[in-house]
Design a protein around this motif. Structure first.
Motif, PDB file in Angstrom:
ATOM      1  N   SER A 155       0.779  -1.168  -0.035  1.00  0.00           N
ATOM      2  CA  SER A 155       0.146  -0.065  -0.003  1.00  0.00           C
ATOM      3  C   SER A 155       1.029   1.164   0.149  1.00  0.00           C
ATOM      4  O   SER A 155       0.496   2.047  -0.626  1.00  0.00           O
ATOM      5  N   LEU A 159       0.994   4.391  -2.929  1.00  0.00           N
ATOM      6  CA  LEU A 159       0.718   5.617  -2.622  1.00  0.00           C
ATOM      7  C   LEU A 159       1.958   6.508  -3.314  1.00  0.00           C
ATOM      8  O   LEU A 159       1.671   7.526  -3.564  1.00  0.00           O
ATOM      9  N   ASN A 197      -6.497   5.779  -4.297  1.00  0.00           N
ATOM     10  CA  ASN A 197      -6.517   6.209  -2.979  1.00  0.00           C
ATOM     11  C   ASN A 197      -7.191   5.690  -2.126  1.00  0.00           C
ATOM     12  O   ASN A 197      -6.998   5.546  -1.086  1.00  0.00           O
ATOM     13  N   ARG A 201      -6.833   3.719   1.090  1.00  0.00           N
ATOM     14  CA  ARG A 201      -7.291   3.771   2.649  1.00  0.00           C
ATOM     15  C   ARG A 201      -8.083   2.711   3.134  1.00  0.00           C
ATOM     16  O   ARG A 201      -7.827   2.532   4.369  1.00  0.00           O
ATOM     17  N   ASP A 239      -1.933   6.940   6.709  1.00  0.00           N
ATOM     18  CA  ASP A 239      -3.364   7.666   7.085  1.00  0.00           C
ATOM     19  C   ASP A 239      -3.150   9.315   6.808  1.00  0.00           C
ATOM     20  O   ASP A 239      -3.656   9.737   6.035  1.00  0.00           O
ATOM     21  N   THR A 242      -2.567   9.411   2.799  1.00  0.00           N
ATOM     22  CA  THR A 242      -3.812   9.411   2.011  1.00  0.00           C
ATOM     23  C   THR A 242      -4.596  10.741   2.142  1.00  0.00           C
ATOM     24  O   THR A 242      -5.102  11.128   1.291  1.00  0.00           O
TER      25      THR A 242
END
Length: 328
Positions: A155, A159, A197, A201, A239, A242
């Protein structure tokens, strides 16, 4: 597809089990730590039941399960978990696009069973690492934790890919003249990255829930518990990324839509100026076309030249005025 993984000399060694191996009943394998089933057939499910005494539910990878049914523990100690894993289409050039794939985990008698509908990059990454790094995995719970660890890392890589893609869009939108075609392409790219995105999340949120459930189940030893806490800290750090990307996506979306509005307003302004500038000659032509008793064009030798000159003057004068005001 059925893959059985065993520990040999501290390394994870896998074997692909073919349908023919299951049919003759002669397949003999040491006790595995991980059994991975990709879109399992009925023969493979029957072999799992006969070999391990585990019955795989028919809805094991059903997408419509209630949230409360995704993480639970049976009375016999079986641990059932269903988690979503990300597939980033930009990395694998997947024509289906970025998506999340449901994976069912069952921890049964110190053997991890995983069931999913298609191969996942996180699983390939773990298999590659476990073959190269000794003592990376010691039992089935380590396999589960390392999968979630690889999922968080995957992940994070996705990103970074969004950052790179949005940087290209920023250079194109903010540093170059943007026409409607370029704006449309930019909006398409922004929408694609926004979708990815959002999936990232949701994916990290699901991973956080799964790790919290594992920690509450008290099935992890002290070292595994600390590993789970470290994975949660890594997820918490994602977090903020994102959230920042959502803000950047909204800014680029607003900027692109603003450039589209500017282009449209420029076209409307041209029509507005043209309509205002052509109104006086239209009035003059209509006046000269009235049914006079003595028509100027016929009674006056300079009637036509005067009318044409007056119409030209009435067109040029508004344009000169608009240009002086900076409206052109």
């Amino acid at each position: 597809m059925l893959n059985v993984f065993t520990l040999e000399a501290g390394k994870l060694k896998g074997r692909l089990v073919q349908d023919g191996d299951l049919a003759d009943g002669s397949l003999q394998l040491p006790r595995p730590v991980w059994v991975d089933l990709e879109d399992p057939t009925e023969e493979e499910k029957d072999w799992i039941q006969a070999r391990f005494g585990l019955v795989l539910p028919a809805d094991i990878v059903d997408e419509d399960l209630e949230e409360s049914a995704r993480f639970y523990e049976e009375d016999n100690g079986e641990l059932h978990m269903r988690s979503d894993f990300l597939i980033d289409a930009d990395k694998g050039h997947d024509e289906q696009g970025s998506r999340s794939v449901r994976v069912a985990f069952i921890l049964h008698e110190n053997v991890l069973f995983s069931v999913h509908s298609e191969d996942l990059p996180v699983f390939r990454l773990l298999r590659l690492r476990a073959r190269r790094i000794p003592a990376l995995i010691e039992d089935a719970k380590d396999v589960l934790l390392k999968l979630y660890d690889a999922d968080a890392e995957y992940s994070a890589d996705a990103l970074e890919g969004i950052y790179d893609s949005l940087e290209k869009v920023s250079q194109r939108v903010l540093k170059e003249a943007v026409n409607d075609v370029a704006a449309g392409e930019a909006l398409t790219a922004i929408a694609r990255e926004e979708d990815l995105n959002g999936r990232i999340r949701r994916n990290v949120m699901d991973t956080r829930r799964a790790l919290s459930f594992l920690m509450r189940s008290r099935m992890l030893n002290a070292e595994q518990f600390e590993d789970a806490r470290q994975i949660l800290r890594d997820i918490d750090s994602l977090d903020s990324h994102t959230a920042f990307l959502f803000d950047k996506i909204n800014f680029l979306m607003d900027a692109t839509v603003g450039f589209i509005n500017i282009n449209q307003n420029r076209i409307i302004k041209i029509f507005s100026v043209a309509s205002v500038a052509l109104l006086p000659p239209t009035l003059i032509a209509s006046v000269y076309g009235m049914n006079f008793k003595f028509m100027p064009e016929l009674e006056w030798e300079l009637g036509y030249p005067f009318a044409l000159g007056l119409m030209a003057f009435s067109v040029i004068t508004p344009f000169l005025y608009f240009r002086r005001k900076g409206w052109l």
